[in-house]
Design a protein around this motif. Structure first.
Motif, mmCIF file in Angstrom:
data_model
loop_
_atom_site.group_PDB
_atom_site.id
_atom_site.type_symbol
_atom_site.label_atom_id
_atom_site.label_comp_id
_atom_site.label_asym_id
_atom_site.label_seq_id
_atom_site.Cartn_x
_atom_site.Cartn_y
_atom_site.Cartn_z
ATOM 1 N N SER A 119 0.835 -1.206 0.000
ATOM 2 C CA SER A 119 0.000 0.000 0.000
ATOM 3 C C SER A 119 0.860 1.243 0.000
ATOM 4 O O SER A 119 2.020 1.231 0.421
ATOM 5 C CB SER A 119 -0.888 0.017 1.247
ATOM 6 N N GLU A 120 0.278 2.337 -0.474
ATOM 7 C CA GLU A 120 0.931 3.627 -0.283
ATOM 8 C C GLU A 120 1.131 3.845 1.220
ATOM 9 O O GLU A 120 0.242 3.573 2.028
ATOM 10 C CB GLU A 120 0.074 4.760 -0.860
ATOM 11 N N SER A 121 2.299 4.337 1.571
ATOM 12 C CA SER A 121 2.634 4.524 2.987
ATOM 13 C C SER A 121 1.660 5.480 3.657
ATOM 14 O O SER A 121 1.288 6.511 3.097
ATOM 15 C CB SER A 121 4.062 5.061 3.114
ATOM 16 N N GLY A 122 1.262 5.124 4.862
ATOM 17 C CA GLY A 122 0.333 5.957 5.614
ATOM 18 C C GLY A 122 -1.106 5.817 5.179
ATOM 19 O O GLY A 122 -2.003 6.383 5.813
ATOM 20 N N GLN A 123 -1.360 5.055 4.108
ATOM 21 C CA GLN A 123 -2.716 4.935 3.585
ATOM 22 C C GLN A 123 -3.264 3.521 3.699
ATOM 23 O O GLN A 123 -4.217 3.164 3.008
ATOM 24 C CB GLN A 123 -2.746 5.404 2.125
ATOM 25 N N CYS A 124 -2.671 2.702 4.566
ATOM 26 C CA CYS A 124 -3.201 1.371 4.866
ATOM 27 C C CYS A 124 -3.722 1.375 6.298
ATOM 28 O O CYS A 124 -2.947 1.592 7.235
ATOM 29 C CB CYS A 124 -2.124 0.300 4.692
ATOM 30 N N ALA B 283 -18.938 2.799 2.719
ATOM 31 C CA ALA B 283 -17.847 1.933 2.277
ATOM 32 C C ALA B 283 -16.539 2.704 2.410
ATOM 33 O O ALA B 283 -16.475 3.881 2.064
ATOM 34 C CB ALA B 283 -18.080 1.518 0.827
ATOM 35 N N TYR B 284 -15.493 2.019 2.895
ATOM 36 C CA TYR B 284 -14.229 2.732 3.073
ATOM 37 C C TYR B 284 -13.061 1.823 2.755
ATOM 38 O O TYR B 284 -13.115 0.618 2.958
ATOM 39 C CB TYR B 284 -14.120 3.340 4.467
ATOM 40 N N GLU B 285 -11.974 2.453 2.251
ATOM 41 C CA GLU B 285 -10.820 1.710 1.764
ATOM 42 C C GLU B 285 -9.903 1.292 2.908
ATOM 43 O O GLU B 285 -9.618 2.076 3.806
ATOM 44 C CB GLU B 285 -10.003 2.549 0.788
ATOM 45 N N SER B 286 -9.418 0.050 2.806
ATOM 46 C CA SER B 286 -8.414 -0.403 3.756
ATOM 47 C C SER B 286 -7.018 -0.014 3.299
ATOM 48 O O SER B 286 -6.116 0.164 4.116
ATOM 49 C CB SER B 286 -8.486 -1.922 3.930
ATOM 50 N N MET B 287 -6.820 0.121 1.991
ATOM 51 C CA MET B 287 -5.524 0.540 1.464
ATOM 52 C C MET B 287 -5.673 1.052 0.041
ATOM 53 O O MET B 287 -6.637 0.725 -0.664
ATOM 54 C CB MET B 287 -4.496 -0.588 1.530
ATOM 55 N N ILE B 288 -4.732 1.897 -0.368
ATOM 56 C CA ILE B 288 -4.631 2.360 -1.749
ATOM 57 C C ILE B 288 -3.312 1.841 -2.302
ATOM 58 O O ILE B 288 -2.262 1.996 -1.681
ATOM 59 C CB ILE B 288 -4.643 3.893 -1.858
ATOM 60 N N CYS B 289 -3.370 1.225 -3.480
ATOM 61 C CA CYS B 289 -2.183 0.606 -4.070
ATOM 62 C C CYS B 289 -1.999 1.087 -5.509
ATOM 63 O O CYS B 289 -2.960 1.148 -6.271
ATOM 64 C CB CYS B 289 -2.313 -0.909 -4.066
ATOM 65 N N ASP B 290 -0.761 1.414 -5.854
ATOM 66 C CA ASP B 290 -0.455 1.835 -7.221
ATOM 67 C C ASP B 290 -0.120 0.619 -8.088
ATOM 68 O O ASP B 290 0.776 0.664 -8.923
ATOM 69 C CB ASP B 290 0.704 2.830 -7.219
ATOM 70 N N TYR B 291 -0.831 -0.458 -7.864
ATOM 71 C CA TYR B 291 -0.671 -1.705 -8.600
ATOM 72 C C TYR B 291 -1.985 -2.017 -9.297
ATOM 73 O O TYR B 291 -3.055 -1.560 -8.864
ATOM 74 C CB TYR B 291 -0.334 -2.870 -7.658
ATOM 75 N N ASN B 292 -1.924 -2.822 -10.352
ATOM 76 C CA ASN B 292 -3.129 -3.266 -11.030
ATOM 77 C C ASN B 292 -3.285 -4.760 -10.750
ATOM 78 O O ASN B 292 -2.723 -5.595 -11.451
ATOM 79 C CB ASN B 292 -3.029 -2.999 -12.532
ATOM 80 N N ILE C 247 -10.962 0.617 -9.280
ATOM 81 C CA ILE C 247 -9.857 1.161 -10.073
ATOM 82 C C ILE C 247 -10.209 2.584 -10.476
ATOM 83 O O ILE C 247 -11.256 2.823 -11.093
ATOM 84 C CB ILE C 247 -9.599 0.294 -11.319
ATOM 85 N N ASP C 248 -9.363 3.542 -10.109
ATOM 86 C CA ASP C 248 -9.675 4.934 -10.431
ATOM 87 C C ASP C 248 -9.074 5.345 -11.766
ATOM 88 O O ASP C 248 -8.432 4.545 -12.458
ATOM 89 C CB ASP C 248 -9.245 5.866 -9.292
ATOM 90 N N GLN C 249 -9.279 6.599 -12.134
ATOM 91 C CA GLN C 249 -8.850 7.082 -13.455
ATOM 92 C C GLN C 249 -7.337 7.148 -13.597
ATOM 93 O O GLN C 249 -6.827 7.274 -14.719
ATOM 94 C CB GLN C 249 -9.466 8.460 -13.749
ATOM 95 N N TYR C 250 -6.613 7.032 -12.492
ATOM 96 C CA TYR C 250 -5.149 7.047 -12.542
ATOM 97 C C TYR C 250 -4.570 5.628 -12.512
ATOM 98 O O TYR C 250 -3.350 5.467 -12.495
ATOM 99 C CB TYR C 250 -4.603 7.860 -11.365
ATOM 100 N N GLY C 251 -5.454 4.627 -12.480
ATOM 101 C CA GLY C 251 -5.012 3.240 -12.471
ATOM 102 C C GLY C 251 -4.745 2.687 -11.086
ATOM 103 O O GLY C 251 -4.351 1.529 -10.953
ATOM 104 N N ARG C 252 -4.944 3.486 -10.040
ATOM 105 C CA ARG C 252 -4.718 2.986 -8.685
ATOM 106 C C ARG C 252 -5.838 2.036 -8.273
ATOM 107 O O ARG C 252 -6.989 2.236 -8.635
ATOM 108 C CB ARG C 252 -4.605 4.142 -7.689
ATOM 109 N N ASN C 253 -5.483 1.038 -7.489
ATOM 110 C CA ASN C 253 -6.455 0.079 -6.974
ATOM 111 C C ASN C 253 -6.776 0.418 -5.528
ATOM 112 O O ASN C 253 -5.876 0.454 -4.672
ATOM 113 C CB ASN C 253 -5.911 -1.344 -7.065
ATOM 114 N N HIS C 254 -8.048 0.632 -5.249
ATOM 115 C CA HIS C 254 -8.527 0.924 -3.905
ATOM 116 C C HIS C 254 -9.173 -0.346 -3.370
ATOM 117 O O HIS C 254 -10.147 -0.837 -3.939
ATOM 118 C CB HIS C 254 -9.544 2.062 -3.920
#
Length: 648
Positions: free
Chosen positions: A177-182, A511-520, A556-563
């Motif tokens: 996950s992006e740091s601080g966002q998990c 609904a809320y995200e447990s992590m944001i990842c810059d992976y597909n 999957i958002d418009q920047y390709g990040r996986n929530h």
């Protein structure tokens, strides 16, 4: 760039005295370590340094001509602030060469107490754009540990534009996950990864499924460990690191043995020195490579250094995973003995309780307006198959809301170079529209919004607000309201609301995200996933199913990040009478249909109006209706715990 011995700092980790001395003897230029409290490695009782040993460590390092940095890089809750103040006073006496920080409260106290020790931002601060650097420099930040998602080409430009010293994780265990966002560990176990107690949910096995049908999509994949990122190893890329402008080569591993640390440091020391002595004639020392590879823990990856990782960067089989900290359990439902026993927040309420709703579509925005929302949050990340909001969409909703509902424009939580460039143009256009404010997710976006608009600005939950001093920091920097962290227990939330000088918003449903990842992740598991030839696969709603049966939606958002979402949506409806003194009660409806949004908003609107009139907030029939219409099961998240386990 002419290189010399001080061009690059080799930075070694130390969890024990022997590991520290081993790293120094092996050739480290600097070491980093933590005290017994307030750092990101708090699981192991035999690790870290007590106060007496900290002073001895500083003296030992300085005697050997080595810098020593102390990690004070976790989130701090209100009950920990007195101990934090004492700890900072002690650090000011023993004079380490720098302190690594995450929480804005530390910046506030360092300024208030007149402490002159240099400050470095921890990777947990998720610093990823140049505009954030401009703000952080005002608080004495002299070095940035950049986000792990930054490529070396982006890093080189970032370094050139800011002129700030850059530290880069180049070997060891990495977060997916992006740091601080998990927040998965904090919400599920009451042990926050942002507070040094991560239970490593990313090392669980998962099955990739179609969320709507439940069909298993990854039956032929190499294994179930979809989030188990391999260890970083940049040994074969030392020239690229140096030429990108990285000053400090950071090795992860404060829980590693002295022998392990000595081997890493000595191998990298030899290679760095060889490159500095003769860059043009440099070649990778294959003997050094074999030393690293044959003694590896997990297999190796270069993560984002040269572009977005793929399936080859994930240890899907789990065969080299050294330790599993936890296993999947069901998320909290309404086992709420702790929460029900908590007294209400003691702070006065406004005559009319304010209801805000974050929406994902124009249809949901209109539904929220018609159902009585006081504020709607629009824009920001758009989750496929929905598309990003256009300027005309904002104009339409502003007309619809006129005289009834405030319209606050949301922004992406992560804003790297592309997003910042787009936001500059967007904010310029937005300044001509009659919107009521902007919600931002990081300091860089705050800086951009203040530069290009005159609109009120509020802080999203990605700021990880965990204490009232951090709220003071946000207010001093122009924020008009801030959203509390999802990882707070009710007791800890009460402390903030009762003491903060800034109005506080709390998410009460959604609904809320447990992590944001810059992976597909779908692309990593599906053989026919191809954005060029099979673009419709990008619009499927995928999900991870854990071993306890929890289904975690992937958006999957418009920047390709996986929530990645929690398996249960948050619902504090039965406890609204305890939530006094809030500036706003917020519903996260971004993943809800317009019909679901309308009914949920109506139920909360009625409850808040009853409370404002002196009546009961919760109606049993409405609570049951919320359960019926929710697309996922409901629960109370971290509010099942008396506190997010602290670090003192």
């Amino acid at each position: 760039m002419l290189l010399h011995r001080k061009s690059v700092e080799l930075l070694a980790p130390a969890g024990t005295w022997d590991a520290m001395t081993a790293g120094i003897e092996a050739g480290a230029d600097a070491v980093y370590l933590g005290g017994k409290h307030f750092n990101m490695r708090l699981h192991e009782g035999d690790f870290n340094f007590d106060d007496k040993r900290l002073k001895e460590a500083v003296d030992y390092a300085h005697t050997h001509g080595v810098h020593l940095y102390i990690t004070l890089n976790n989130l701090i809750s209100n009950e920990e602030l007195p101990a934090l103040r004492d700890y900072l006073s002690y650090l000011s006496e023993i004079r380490p060469d720098a302190i690594l920080v995450q929480d804005f409260a530390v910046l506030e106290l360092v300024h208030e107490m007149g402490i002159t020790i240099p400050l470095h931002t921890s990777v947990m601060m998720n610093t990823h754009n140049e505009h954030a650097i401009e703000k952080l420099k005002e608080y004495g930040i002299t070095r940035i540990v950049v986000g792990r998602e930054m490529t070396l080409s982006e890093l080189a430009l970032f370094r050139a534009r800011t002129g700030i010293e850059v530290e880069y994780f180049m070997h060891g265990d990495m977060c997916i996950s992006e740091s601080g966002q998990c927040i998965h560990s904090g919400v599920l176990f009451g042990q926050s990864g942002n507070r040094g107690r991560c239970m490593k949910i990313c090392r669980w096995p998962f099955t990739l499924i179609n969320e709507e049908t439940g069909a298993v999509l990854d039956a032929d994949s190499p294994g179930p460990y979809k989030l188990a990122l391999k260890d970083m190893c940049m040994y074969r890329s030392i020239p690229e690191l140096i030429q990108a402008g990285v000053h400090s080569f950071k090795i992860e591993g404060r829980m590693r043995s002295p022998t392990f640390i000595a081997r890493l440091v000595s191998t990298y020391r030899k290679a760095i020195d060889a490159y500095i002595a003769d860059p043009n004639g440099y070649a990778t020392d294959e003997e050094g490579w074999r030393t690293l590879y044959e003694n590896r823990v997990r297999d190796y990856t270069t993560t984002f250094a040269f572009g977005q990782p793929t399936a080859i960067d994930i240890g899907m089989t789990g065969e080299r995973e050294p330790r599993f900290f936890s296993q999947a359990i069901e998320e909290a439902g309404f086992a709420d003995d702790v929460l029900r026993a908590e007294p209400p927040i003691e702070k006065g309420n406004t005559p009319c309780r304010h209801l805000s709703v974050r929406v994902g579509t124009t249809e949901a925005a209109r539904a929220a307006i018609e159902s009585g929302a006081d504020t709607i949050y629009v824009g920001g990340e758009a989750f496929r198959p929905h598309r990003p909001w256009k300027l005309r969409d904002y104009e339409e909703i502003i007309r619809c809301a006129a005289g009834r509902t405030c319209v606050v424009v949301n922004t992406p939580r992560t804003t790297m170079r592309r997003e910042c460039g787009e936001l500059e143009q967007f904010f310029t256009a937005l300044d001509t529209m009659p919107v009521d404010g902007i919600m931002v997710g990081n300091l860089g976006t705050l800086k951009l919004a203040k530069t290009h608009t005159k609109l009120p600005i509020q802080a999203d939950h990605s700021f990880n607000l965990f204490n009232h001093l951090a709220a003071s920091f946000l207010k001093k920097n122009g924020m008009t309201m801030a959203t509390a962290s999802y990882e707070l227990s009710f007791q800890q939330l009460r402390e903030i609301v009762e003491n903060a000088v800034l109005p506080i918003e709390v998410v009460v449903h959604g609904a809320y995200e447990s992590m944001i990842c810059d992976y597909n992740f779908p692309a990593m598991s599906l053989p026919n996933y191809n954005a060029l030839s099979e673009s419709e696969l990008m619009d499927v709603h995928y999900a991870f199913r854990d071993e306890a049966g929890g289904v975690h939606a992937i958006r999957i958002d418009q920047y390709g990040r996986n929530h990645i979402y929690f398996a249960k949506d948050l619902c504090l409806y039965p406890y609204l009478e305890k939530l006094n003194g809030l500036a706003s009660y917020r519903i996260e409806a971004q993943d809800y249909t317009a019909k679901e949004t309308a009914e949920i908003v109506r139920i909360y609107r009625a409850a808040l109006d009853r409370l404002a009139a002196g009546g009961d907030g919760c109606h049993a029939a409405d609570f049951e209706r919320l359960k019926e219409i929710s697309p996922r099961p409901l629960g109370i998240g971290t509010y099942r715990f008396r506190q997010s386990r602290n670090s003192i």
